[in-house]
Scaffold this active site. Structure first.
Site, short mmCIF file in Angstrom:
data_model
loop_
_atom_site.label_atom_id
_atom_site.label_comp_id
_atom_site.label_asym_id
_atom_site.label_seq_id
_atom_site.Cartn_x
_atom_site.Cartn_y
_atom_site.Cartn_z
N ARG A 1 78.01 40.40 -2.57
CA ARG A 1 78.46 41.32 -3.62
C ARG A 1 78.55 40.60 -4.97
NH1 ARG A 1 77.38 43.37 0.44
NH2 ARG A 1 78.18 45.27 1.39
N GLU B 1 75.07 40.15 -6.19
CA GLU B 1 74.57 41.44 -6.66
C GLU B 1 75.08 41.75 -8.07
OE1 GLU B 1 74.09 45.02 -3.89
OE2 GLU B 1 75.83 45.58 -5.08
N SER C 1 79.65 27.79 -19.93
CA SER C 1 79.54 26.65 -19.03
C SER C 1 80.10 26.97 -17.64
CB SER C 1 80.30 25.45 -19.59
OG SER C 1 80.19 24.35 -18.71
#
Lengths: 162, 162, 162, 162, 162, 162, 162, 162, 162, 162
Positions: free
Chosen positions: C103, C106, C129
């Protein structure tokens, strides 16, 4: 150095590049200028300028002005194509197929852990930045022939403790 | 520099390395020596020595002798493990997952074509050798902090005309 | 929160981890301590401590001392396993197969360009960063149920001009 | 913030995007509006609006109306291009090549298991939803410089027992 | 149904599975019990129980108790192996090489967009959850032979508007 | 259900689809018809009709006639585009990037071996056909919300003994 | 034919095979029997028997009995190793690296669409089953030398209309 | 057989095919001829002719003449498009996504080592040529239905001893 | 030539090789023999002998006898390990990571189509066999240094017309 | 040799080639010249000339002049298309799908380590250059038929010691 032909753009690469790339490379070809010559005019390193031509480096308003003057391209046209934020890294698939670029990749593949061990011992736990970073290419010649020297200089970033 | 801990070997990497690697890294840890210190004794660059530890660089008979003396390892044992020809490149999968090594990979990905264009203009059609090649790591410090400087120096090889 | 079972180590992951990982996870299981509890003792964030257990974050000498006290592990043993520089990123193949981790992947896949556009507009050309970086996980509860809140906080690094 | 140039669309990305993307980005460029400014008008978060521009988020009829007003685009034209269900995830190949987006990917790669362990201990067996989900980007500044803060907030979904 | 041999574990899969998998499969083989029979005892669906054997589903304390009774395995041993949070998805590489599992993959490959279009029209913009989810396998027989019927039932999750 | 917008075609998908796909989707959009409505007219399941629109299912002469009537498209035009044998599976790359379709893929990845074990025990050595196969999508609603139910029904094919 | 050495098992393949594979191949080597000879005893085709040795085909109780007799292996031992459902397809990575197997892969790569076109014209929309399927290998010799003839025979499965 | 529709070309495949492919397939569609009918006229096997249409098999001058007569295409036009050497194998990505072609791939994946073992025992160390090779497709019908029979016949090539 | 160290086996390669490989390489190391010396004794080319050591070439009974004599290994032991049919191609992943082997791969990548064009013009439509094939390595020295010359000689196989 | 048709360009390859490739191949086809004939005129090897046509080898000003004369193409046009530095390696994806080119790839895959071992023993630690390199193709005929002989000749580059 002047006698080498200048670098031009392979047209089959255009779909992977921003519209500024063919504009700039065509102008470069028409004026027959090397990146060294352009860089001197723009006041930046020639690798940075080449990266800018390939859409891998951002152009400042001053860069755009200089380039429009060097190449007699209307400022607005160049500004429109160059003012965005570069979408870096898409010019090639990895591993690189081009032999010259592959050699650089191979250096990372072969010496990667050695660089890490030496850098860690010198600086501690962290990385060498590729952003707060500059690079240059130099030519050296000795009795064995010509040598290419590439220097990578990056800010050392220690891992934050949290 | 002396205060940084030394680099050791992550055991999960051992199946990808020649038997000399755990031998040497264990000895290095036992003696608590940095690659800089070992390199001084061996008379080679510290990146080359680190590469040798990872099985990415060949050891000469003199190197083996020096290493056996530094680490009090019987010469024959070390000679047996180190005398072959390195089978380079298998220590890691590409793209590198280690952030430090990835940054080097990213430099190739982003600046690859820029390097090619500038090198071609300076040297003609060819490559920078990764074999007839040396590299070093240096530390610079200024008011902004520490900088890592990696130098790549390779023989220029023009394509043969045939 | 105390009633949830603690996280343990899936043994099939061990070949991808440094030797410190099974040592620490076994001790954690024996003491039945959550990362939250350990983090409080160590004085670091629980995500950082979990990352340390997986070999993704470096332990300071103080961390090692604290961990040896919490888990009754001899300092020397832990120090020997934890004192190196982490070889990050090798715990899993990408794309992640674990649904929870997928997830997050995604989110990067779907919102990546949106993040870039918004960050560029707020900060200019550069990156957030992942090294000069911290992160934390929080739990919020409202009438719709529980919400996980993950905060990523990284130093903004502008590209060097060269 | 106002002084940063706005984000525009790299034309080489167009074949991967729905037709609404070039329409909206051209209008954005013509009006020189940041996502922050557009978001205020539309009444949504700027990341959501940027995602909408890239075809990664659905537009409601009200969104379409607002966008048509902001950009002086006929409602019918925009409605025709925006009314479908987004086909998410195709704007880029993974791993991301863009350094800014790669850093987010790297965070998942390095901290993935740590997030999972901490989330499991806080919430039990389940996932943080990427659908019942919101995210935002903030800028913080301290004496060390600028910091980007990305917040991910998702509904916790426990695995069904069956 | 009783006359079919029971499913056992291919030993070459063990390195990809948690230690509970060989424990449970050996016990299953020794007792010669089908998943249907075990599921009846445990009070869960047989697919869920099979997933639990493969380390893809979490065992509750009651499940562990039931399994220890069914298989005459000491509770503590089973509890130690089963009490963690499953690290799902690593049992196989995708695309699946097993013909039976490949057929399911092929259904996703061929009908994926059709499912999406129909689900979007029925439910709006969102997904069918694979977490708040249950599934079952049934057998039907008619004059043409036997039919396998797999039912997937997941909570519909609409995208949050933000 | 009628209030949800209908599914349309993302133009960036067109190069991966047969010419019938844009023809049909444009007509669907012009008539504002859902797949449910079209399916009722054609006398087939709505998933099959959606698959037909995406070039994943064959149209019979009767289907073509019905579609030409529904959409006022000349029969010959539609017949010319639809009469071939579908070249299935090329609409997307795997793993699917679309979150909705990924969830189905994840179900295969996580439950694949569990399905295999249960199916083998119920039917013996063989596969569930994805060809002699039908599927449907249903909506259920309870106090917890909406549920999507996907049914896969395939002929059981035992391996031939030879 | 009898003069050719028999096929044996490359030990480096064992981790990819079920435990029955080394058992059977060792017995085969000890008895110095060809698959042709074993197949005659077992009453199955030699390709099916070879597939069974590699764990790619299921053994019936009669097969197990025959094999235990041929090789003087206790029935129970063989039954324990062979009674499961084969987990097919994991013996090799694709594309095949073995030149003999690669040639078969190449035939699929080169003639795939031609087979599809001809099969569709002969049978309609469907597939040739690889499950309800048999295959055999024959040797033909003419003045040009030896010819290998492989026959694939599969049930034609038309797509269901739904 | 005559009642099945003929095979046509999916237009989305055209960018992967030589210019002769759309020429020939359009002519085939206009004349409504099956590969069987064309093959009879040309005097070659129908699989070879289909392969020729897909650019996977070379056309002799006689083939070109025959095809120009069958389809009333000027000889010169066809000769210009067909006279080159086929650049084989680029019509599809592997693994094949088309279910019909995937089944052939699966046969290689599952039976590859079995074929190798049986072929080695029958012929010795070598390969079945895919070049000095022919193939055909036949239809058989029995009480169980239709069966597709594919025959592969290749020259046996023993490894040279050197 | 005699002064170069002999080639030995990198132990990390052993899991990818048949058991004969470590047996032979250990014996080679113990006797300190080059492949050139072994090849002279065996009466085969040194590349073939090296391939045999890596399990990429078949040993005849005479080869086995010779090798058992050269290395004082009992004939039966060697025969047992070497008598099978080689399972070729699994010693390395492609693209090769070893720089020496990569250069050969690069030659194929860069000159592949040029070889094809020239071979087609010289021989017609077909391939150069890699089976009915021999190869050798030679050293040439001129004023520029040493040159490696690799010769590939394969039977030309024209495509069968069918 | 003269009776073989000449090699032409498959149009589906054009997007991967520089603009000079279709220009040169069309001229070659119009003049019906083999690479052997062109090479004689240009004074280079035919493989080098074919590589030049595919954009894999650089053209000198003299080459461009010769080619413009041979093909009656204006010098300026050819010069504009050919004067750049070749961007090598992008004509094909690896592994090669073309059977002729695949055979060369297979030789590297199967004999790679054997070549390395023999080359190391003959030359020491280093590589055979693919840049300071030439290659040629020859035809030999004996009673067994035709043989293709490919010679690779590269400068030996020893690793630098540093």
């Amino acid at each position: 150095m002047a006698s080498k032909p200048i670098a031009t753009l392979d047209a089959s690469l255009i779909p992977r590049l921003p519209p500024s790339a063919p504009t700039l490379f065509e102008a470069k070809k028409a004026k027959n200028l090397s990146f060294e010559a352009i860089a001197k005019e723009v006041g930046r390193d020639e690798v940075a300028v080449a990266a800018l031509f390939y859409g891998q480096s951002q152009a400042s308003p001053e860069d755009i002005l200089k380039l429009s003057q060097i190449f007699d391209i209307p400022y607005e046209q160049l500004e429109s194509q160059l003012s965005g934020y570069p979408d870096r890294g898409r010019t090639m698939d990895m591993p690189p197929k081009e032999p010259l670029i592959y050699r650089l990749y191979e250096i990372v593949q072969n010496y990667g852990y050695a660089y890490k061990a030496v850098l860690n011992e010198k600086f501690g736990d962290g990385i060498m930045s590729a952003i707060s970073f500059s690079t240059k290419v130099e030519k050296e010649t000795d009795e064995k022939g010509d040598w290419a020297v590439i220097t990578l200089r990056g800010k050392w970033l220690p891992y934050s403790r949290f």
